[in-house]
Design a protein around this motif. Structure first.
Motif, PDB file in Angstrom:
ATOM      1  N   GLU A 122       0.440   2.470   8.654  1.00  0.00           N
ATOM      2  CA  GLU A 122      -0.787   2.593   7.868  1.00  0.00           C
ATOM      3  C   GLU A 122      -1.106   1.252   7.203  1.00  0.00           C
ATOM      4  O   GLU A 122      -0.214   0.470   6.895  1.00  0.00           O
ATOM      5  CB  GLU A 122      -0.627   3.666   6.777  1.00  0.00           C
ATOM      6  N   LEU A 123      -2.400   1.058   6.964  1.00  0.00           N
ATOM      7  CA  LEU A 123      -2.840  -0.184   6.339  1.00  0.00           C
ATOM      8  C   LEU A 123      -2.408  -0.218   4.873  1.00  0.00           C
ATOM      9  O   LEU A 123      -2.524   0.771   4.167  1.00  0.00           O
ATOM     10  CB  LEU A 123      -4.370  -0.258   6.423  1.00  0.00           C
ATOM     11  N   GLN A 124      -1.873  -1.374   4.416  1.00  0.00           N
ATOM     12  CA  GLN A 124      -1.492  -1.409   3.003  1.00  0.00           C
ATOM     13  C   GLN A 124      -2.368  -2.334   2.168  1.00  0.00           C
ATOM     14  O   GLN A 124      -2.372  -2.238   0.949  1.00  0.00           O
ATOM     15  CB  GLN A 124      -0.014  -1.777   2.826  1.00  0.00           C
ATOM     16  N   GLU A 125      -3.095  -3.225   2.790  1.00  0.00           N
ATOM     17  CA  GLU A 125      -3.852  -4.179   1.969  1.00  0.00           C
ATOM     18  C   GLU A 125      -5.148  -4.566   2.685  1.00  0.00           C
ATOM     19  O   GLU A 125      -5.127  -4.939   3.852  1.00  0.00           O
ATOM     20  CB  GLU A 125      -2.994  -5.422   1.716  1.00  0.00           C
TER      21      GLU A 125
ATOM     22  N   ARG B 157       3.747  -0.914  -5.834  1.00  0.00           N
ATOM     23  CA  ARG B 157       3.232   0.464  -5.835  1.00  0.00           C
ATOM     24  C   ARG B 157       2.629   0.821  -4.478  1.00  0.00           C
ATOM     25  O   ARG B 157       2.847   1.897  -3.953  1.00  0.00           O
ATOM     26  CB  ARG B 157       2.173   0.615  -6.931  1.00  0.00           C
ATOM     27  N   LYS B 158       1.868  -0.114  -3.895  1.00  0.00           N
ATOM     28  CA  LYS B 158       1.231   0.214  -2.614  1.00  0.00           C
ATOM     29  C   LYS B 158       2.283   0.373  -1.517  1.00  0.00           C
ATOM     30  O   LYS B 158       2.181   1.259  -0.663  1.00  0.00           O
ATOM     31  CB  LYS B 158       0.172  -0.829  -2.251  1.00  0.00           C
ATOM     32  N   LYS B 159       3.298  -0.476  -1.553  1.00  0.00           N
ATOM     33  CA  LYS B 159       4.357  -0.338  -0.546  1.00  0.00           C
ATOM     34  C   LYS B 159       5.096   0.979  -0.730  1.00  0.00           C
ATOM     35  O   LYS B 159       5.418   1.671   0.243  1.00  0.00           O
ATOM     36  CB  LYS B 159       5.339  -1.512  -0.648  1.00  0.00           C
ATOM     37  N   ALA B 160       5.351   1.326  -1.999  1.00  0.00           N
ATOM     38  CA  ALA B 160       6.054   2.580  -2.263  1.00  0.00           C
ATOM     39  C   ALA B 160       5.229   3.774  -1.792  1.00  0.00           C
ATOM     40  O   ALA B 160       5.774   4.749  -1.272  1.00  0.00           O
ATOM     41  CB  ALA B 160       6.346   2.701  -3.755  1.00  0.00           C
ATOM     42  N   GLU B 188      -6.304   4.246  -9.716  1.00  0.00           N
ATOM     43  CA  GLU B 188      -6.089   2.795  -9.766  1.00  0.00           C
ATOM     44  C   GLU B 188      -7.359   2.021  -9.448  1.00  0.00           C
ATOM     45  O   GLU B 188      -8.288   2.545  -8.827  1.00  0.00           O
ATOM     46  CB  GLU B 188      -5.035   2.420  -8.716  1.00  0.00           C
ATOM     47  N   LYS B 189      -7.362   0.785  -9.853  1.00  0.00           N
ATOM     48  CA  LYS B 189      -8.480  -0.087  -9.499  1.00  0.00           C
ATOM     49  C   LYS B 189      -8.130  -0.999  -8.326  1.00  0.00           C
ATOM     50  O   LYS B 189      -8.999  -1.407  -7.559  1.00  0.00           O
ATOM     51  CB  LYS B 189      -8.874  -0.964 -10.710  1.00  0.00           C
ATOM     52  N   HIS B 190      -6.859  -1.350  -8.227  1.00  0.00           N
ATOM     53  CA  HIS B 190      -6.400  -2.257  -7.167  1.00  0.00           C
ATOM     54  C   HIS B 190      -6.638  -1.610  -5.790  1.00  0.00           C
ATOM     55  O   HIS B 190      -6.193  -0.487  -5.533  1.00  0.00           O
ATOM     56  CB  HIS B 190      -4.910  -2.522  -7.376  1.00  0.00           C
ATOM     57  N   HIS B 191      -7.369  -2.302  -4.929  1.00  0.00           N
ATOM     58  CA  HIS B 191      -7.754  -1.691  -3.658  1.00  0.00           C
ATOM     59  C   HIS B 191      -6.561  -1.319  -2.792  1.00  0.00           C
ATOM     60  O   HIS B 191      -6.565  -0.285  -2.132  1.00  0.00           O
ATOM     61  CB  HIS B 191      -8.690  -2.620  -2.891  1.00  0.00           C
ATOM     62  N   GLY B 192      -5.558  -2.225  -2.782  1.00  0.00           N
ATOM     63  CA  GLY B 192      -4.373  -1.929  -1.978  1.00  0.00           C
ATOM     64  C   GLY B 192      -3.718  -0.630  -2.406  1.00  0.00           C
ATOM     65  O   GLY B 192      -3.390   0.222  -1.571  1.00  0.00           O
ATOM     66  N   VAL B 193      -3.589  -0.446  -3.683  1.00  0.00           N
ATOM     67  CA  VAL B 193      -2.957   0.770  -4.190  1.00  0.00           C
ATOM     68  C   VAL B 193      -3.847   1.978  -3.903  1.00  0.00           C
ATOM     69  O   VAL B 193      -3.361   3.049  -3.509  1.00  0.00           O
ATOM     70  CB  VAL B 193      -2.672   0.644  -5.700  1.00  0.00           C
ATOM     71  N   GLY B 197      -2.743   4.960  -1.767  1.00  0.00           N
ATOM     72  CA  GLY B 197      -2.676   6.222  -2.511  1.00  0.00           C
ATOM     73  C   GLY B 197      -3.490   7.304  -1.826  1.00  0.00           C
ATOM     74  O   GLY B 197      -3.038   8.447  -1.685  1.00  0.00           O
ATOM     75  N   VAL B 198      -4.710   6.956  -1.394  1.00  0.00           N
ATOM     76  CA  VAL B 198      -5.565   7.930  -0.711  1.00  0.00           C
ATOM     77  C   VAL B 198      -4.885   8.397   0.582  1.00  0.00           C
ATOM     78  O   VAL B 198      -4.872   9.591   0.908  1.00  0.00           O
ATOM     79  CB  VAL B 198      -6.944   7.302  -0.415  1.00  0.00           C
ATOM     80  N   GLN B 199      -4.293   7.440   1.271  1.00  0.00           N
ATOM     81  CA  GLN B 199      -3.613   7.791   2.526  1.00  0.00           C
ATOM     82  C   GLN B 199      -2.441   8.738   2.247  1.00  0.00           C
ATOM     83  O   GLN B 199      -2.227   9.712   2.963  1.00  0.00           O
ATOM     84  CB  GLN B 199      -3.120   6.508   3.214  1.00  0.00           C
ATOM     85  N   LEU B 200      -1.708   8.449   1.174  1.00  0.00           N
ATOM     86  CA  LEU B 200      -0.580   9.313   0.818  1.00  0.00           C
ATOM     87  C   LEU B 200      -1.064  10.726   0.515  1.00  0.00           C
ATOM     88  O   LEU B 200      -0.484  11.710   0.985  1.00  0.00           O
ATOM     89  CB  LEU B 200       0.170   8.718  -0.383  1.00  0.00           C
TER      90      LEU B 200
END
Lengths: 161, 864
Positions: A122-125, B157-160, B188-193, B197-200
């Motif tokens: 999955e995309l992370q960034e 956080r995004k990796k987790a 969150e505001k950070h796009h990566g997170v 997060g949405v994917q999770l």
């Protein structure tokens, strides 16, 4: 989810493989052989999707390299094309107009970048800048460690002279 | 230090490998490098571990085995420095996968690294865990990952979050622990997170209905707002792609909204406005915009009904479909397949465009379009659509013809309004792409033809015409041959002319010509030729004037190397020559094949197949074409006294032996050269029950043919017609196979108190005599004294006699007097057999085979 990422040269040489679903070594070789046969022979104007064993493989050619990603039937193919392009742009920024040779001699760097982009298929960034920043920070960590090691060995060398 | 390991740098190794001109050179270089790395590994060399692993990864990528490097990865991961860990984790992900036991050893290191003070090391560990963790590791490390979802740095956080996806996929039970932390990530505001997060959340909804319910209630509004913000956000250079801010985030959000909206009217209602906004406002001139529109359309199609939105979505698809970009057209076709369940009428409107896509030069698009067309077909449009597809069949690519043919056939079968249309279309397909047609399809065609009694003449004439132009198409040839065999007379006499037909003059010899061409054509395979033989046999009776010519065609095959053809040739030749009186009954038209049984069988309820048949052609609807000999042997054994049946192979031989009760009368001899002896056996065996043991062959035939009225001949043919009916008959109470039925007539004779001794088998090398007696007071038991005499000049050692009987008999074989049989009639072996018949009065038969070494000969015979 992305099941695997393949970079194949026009001659069919593998430049990068990343497997997010379990494939045995034998299966991997077979998959690569099968897919390069299908993808490398497709004409330039055709669509970028190939249906394969119930999955879809989205591929895009950049110069002499084919970037391929295998996804589920219900995934968004256009999004994957965008992810591929995203990856290429990050590589391009990192190496400074990337070419195949960069990816051959610095294959591990390409992997590091991919690991900052995708995890678990999955995309992370979505920000190129963030990825570049993270890679640069880690590279500098490695550099510092190297310098330290060198200076220590210098000191030892000096001391034992 | 090891003299090898000082070796080359990574860069030099890559250069050396690239400089190789041949694969052999490359292998040599790799072998040398691997040897050096191995030596270094066994010396536990620390300085170069890092470089060695990098080399191994490159070698691995070239496809060479690198398992010996796996432990090196673990050592690197366990070392303290970041550079070592970085390459170690990379190697771990590359060289290992979740199924390797070695992976368990890394769990502890991972745990430590997940708690490391350096966030980049934590990042490495999360990445490795997310990419290759197994279920056990997921269980062990889930608490660590859960904790890291609240880590101060967003990049962790995004990796987790992504790592959690892998964990809940591996161990769905753990999902509930992640629901709350995942919901916090959505704020969150950070796009990566946000993206992760949405994917999770999306993946949590897939594995846990509880999570779905929770997010639906608590997060739908929030997600709609996030989407609204990102859609309306001002230009953000960091996330901008083609004028759109973060299309990836758009897509992830739309995907999660789809999951939440599906099956829930309130949630769907909540997202209507924003979906409408995305659908109308997104620019569609770049791939990124189209990707969002595509996702949006899919969400609109999946959530609860809102007709306004659906019209919007269908319009977008219409626009996609007319796009010049192949990618866009591909996804449009893909989406229309989903839309068809929602609004079939709207999709039908695009039929013409879709049909054009079937003819596209791009295989992926063609395949999609064809599948869509298949879904579009209904009773009202089947005729024009089929016509289009069949017309296209003529010009399509060779490698597309298979798919196309399969779909056309399936459409025609499913929707055919009337039989004549079905037959017409199938004939077109067969003449265009007969080689691509699957066996079931032309079998089904034959069933339909056989049921359409008013169209027999028309069909056979159409086939005759089609054959003239398309002799290359195997399945067309087969159907033609079958039909001419069955309805050849209608071809010649123009029976059942339809108004639309043009008159055609076909002579009897023209019809035979067709069959002859089919036999002689180089592309015809065994099945086709065997079918052609049957057709000839049938024609020889329908066209008496051609009888001699047909004999001339069949006769030369008696020496054919293919056993099946040889056998048919000899059998049919003798039928034509010697059995005029029964021939017409034998070659009667096939009874109408039962459509219901047949379609039931196609649907997969094929009964257990008969063991006497060998594989390939089991489900032929038309047993006449059955390449396996057994049923034919049954037929011929009882009608012609001099048609020996050479066995086709050793495998069959045993199968036949095992399947004794299914093919009661199959006589098999080990080699075709021994066929003459087979004849004797048959002759002898048939004559057992008759008053006079010595009998002329013609009288046997007469007796048989007099018994065999039309009815039994039909029954026999039915038996032939399919393996399944074969087994059905065998198990029915009337049971018994035709042989038994026919010979039942002789039973009174068998009950005679005095039994003549019988030569059960005689050849130039071996003679077997059977003496029968019945112990008084026990009429069910028969004692057989077998006497073996060796006629050859060689001694047989290890002589074994074996026998088999149908189930209703019990056989007891006493030990033989010796297992060595002296040469030249110089003594004999005796062996007694006791046969007990539980159904006294029923005629039984005994199969026997003899193995004697010296010559590796097996002889199988049978007797009643």
């Amino acid at each position: 989810m992305i099941h695997f990422v393949l970079l194949i040269s026009r001659q069919g040489k593998v430049r990068l493989t990343k497997w997010y679903s379990p494939y045995s070594q034998k299966e991997r070789t077979k998959v690569i052989r099968e897919l390069s046969g299908v993808i490398l022979t497709r004409g330039p104007k055709l669509c970028n999707f190939v249906e394969w064993r119930g999955y879809k493989v989205v591929y895009k050619r950049y110069a002499s390299l084919y970037f391929c990603m295998c996804i589920d039937q219900e995934d968004n193919e256009l999004e994957i094309l965008e992810i591929i392009h995203h990856f290429v742009e990050i590589l391009d920024r990192y190496f400074g107009s990337v070419c195949e040779l960069d990816l051959i001699f610095n294959f591990h760097k390409a992997y590091y970048i991919l690991d900052e982009l995708l995890i678990a298929g999955e995309l992370q960034e979505s920000s190129k800048k963030t990825v570049a920043r993270l890679i640069a920070a880690q590279d500098s960590l490695v550099e510092t460690a190297k310098e330290q090691a060198n200076s220590i060995s210098n000191i030892i060398a000096q001391a034992t002279k | 230090m090891n003299p090898f390991s000082s070796g080359t740098r990574l860069r030099d190794m890559i250069r050396a490998i690239r400089a190789c001109k041949t694969a052999a050179e490359e292998r040599a270089v790799v072998r040398k490098e691997c040897a050096a790395i191995r030596a270094s590994v066994s010396e536990n060399d620390q300085d170069y571990r890092h470089r060695n692993l990098a080399k191994l990864m490159f070698i691995h990528m070239l496809g060479y085995p690198t398992h010996f490097g796996q432990m090196e990865c673990l050592k690197l991961i366990a070392s303290a420095g970041f550079p070592e860990k970085r390459i170690g984790y990379l190697g771990l992900m590359l060289l290992l996968d979740e199924r390797q036991e070695v992976l368990m050893l890394v769990t502890n290191s991972l745990k430590q690294d997940l708690n490391h003070s350096n966030q980049y090391i934590v990042g490495l560990a999360l990445c490795a865990l997310g990419n290759i963790c197994s279920a056990e590791m997921a269980r062990d490390l889930a608490p660590e990952v859960e904790r890291l979802l609240q880590f101060r740095d967003p990049n962790i956080r995004k990796k987790a979050a992504l790592c959690s996806i892998r964990i809940i996929k591996k161990v769905p039970d753990l999902a509930e622990n992640f629901i709350n932390p995942a919901a916090t990530l959505l704020k969150e505001k950070h796009h990566g997170v946000l993206i992760t997060g949405v994917q999770l959340c999306t993946d949590l909804c897939k594995v846990s209905p509880e999570a779905l319910e929770y997010f639906r209630k608590k997060c739908t509004d929030g997600l709609v707002k996030v989407l609204k913000d990102v859609v309306n956000s001002p230009y953000a250079p960091e996330y901008d792609i083609a004028g759109i801010t973060d299309p990836f985030l758009h897509i992830k959000l739309l995907k999660l909204l789809r999951v939440l909206g599906q099956g829930d009217a309130d949630a769907s209602d909540c997202m209507n406005d924003i979906l409408a906004q995305v659908a109308t406002k997104t620019e569609s001139n770049k791939n990124a915009g189209n990707a969002i529109l595509y996702e949006c359309v899919e969400t609109i199609m999946s959530i609860e009904d809102n007709s306004g939105l659906r019209v919007l979505a269908i319009n977008i698809l219409g626009r996609f479909l007319s796009n010049r970009d192949n990618n866009i057209r591909y996804v449009a076709l893909n989406m229309l397949m989903k839309a068809i369940t929602v609004d079939a009428q709207a999709v039908q409107r695009h039929r013409a465009t879709i049909l054009e896509c079937v003819k596209d030069s791009d295989a992926s698009i063609r395949k999609r379009a064809l599948e869509l067309v298949y879904l579009l077909v209904n009773d009202s449009n089947v005729k024009p659509l089929t016509k289009e597809l069949i017309d296209y069949l003529e010009v399509s690519d060779q490698d597309f013809k298979g798919d196309l043919t399969a779909k056309i056939c399936s459409i025609v079968e499913k929707f055919s309004p009337e039989k004549i249309w079905y037959i017409d279309q199938m004939l077109k397909v067969l003449s265009e792409a007969g080689n691509f047609v699957k066996d079931e399809v032309w079998h089904a065609l034959i069933v339909v033809i056989s049921n359409a009694s008013d169209l027999h003449g028309y069909t056979v004439r159409s086939l005759y015409r089609a054959f003239q132009t398309s002799v290359e198409q195997e399945s067309l040839v087969r159907v033609t041959v079958w039909c001419i065999g069955e309805y050849g007379d209608m071809l010649v006499n123009n029976v059942g002319m339809l108004d639309k037909e043009e008159p055609i003059t076909v002579t009897e010899s023209d019809a035979v010509d067709v069959i002859e061409i089919a036999i002689k054509h180089h592309k015809s395979d065994l099945t086709t030729r065997a079918m052609a033989f049957i057709a000839l046999l049938k024609l020889s009776c329908r066209f008496p004037t051609c009888s001699q010519r047909i004999r001339d065609i069949i006769f030369p095959y008696k020496g054919n190397l293919v056993l099946e053809l040889q056998q048919r040739s000899i059998e049919f030749n003798s039928i034509i020559e010697k059995h005029q009186n029964i021939r017409s009954a034998l070659v009667e038209r096939m009874p109408v094949l039962d459509e219901a049984t047949y379609s039931g069988r196609r649907a997969g309820s094929l009964p257990a197949t008969v063991s006497t048949s060998n594989g390939a052609s089991l489900n032929l609807p038309n047993g006449v074409a059955k390449p396996t000999a057994a049923p034919l042997v049954d037929l011929l054994d009882l009608t012609s006294d001099d048609a020996p049946a050479p066995s086709s192979s050793g495998g069959d031989f045993l199968q036949d032996l095992l399947g004794v009760d299914l093919s009661p009368a199959s006589s098999q001899t080990g080699t075709s050269a021994a066929s003459k002896t087979g004849t004797d056996v048959l002759l002898d065996l048939l004559s057992i029950g008759t008053p006079s043991p010595v009998q002329s062959s013609s009288s046997t035939a007469d007796i048989l043919s007099s018994i065999q009225d039309n009815k039994t001949s039909v029954a026999t043919l039915e038996r032939l017609s399919s393996p399944s009916s074969h087994s059905a008959q065998a198990s029915s109470p009337a049971g018994a196979s035709p042989v038994m039925d026919l010979l039942d007539g002789f039973t009174p004779n068998l009950a005679m108190p005095v039994y003549p001794s019988v030569v059960a088998f005689e050849s130039s090398s071996l003679k077997i005599m059977f003496n029968f007696s019945k112990p008084p007071g026990n009429p069910q038991t028969t004692l057989i004294q077998a006497n073996f005499i060796n006629m050859s000049p060689h001694v047989y050692t290890d002589f074994i006699f074996q026998a088999a009987v149908p189930k209703f008999l019990q056989l007891h074989l006493d030990p033989a007097s010796s297992n060595t049989l002296p040469a030249s009639d110089n003594g004999s072996i005796t062996q007694s057999l006791r046969v007990t018949n539980s159904q006294h009065g029923k005629v039984s038969e005994l199969h026997f085979f003899i193995i004697y070494t010296f010559f590796p000969v097996l002889i199988l015979g049978f007797m009643t």
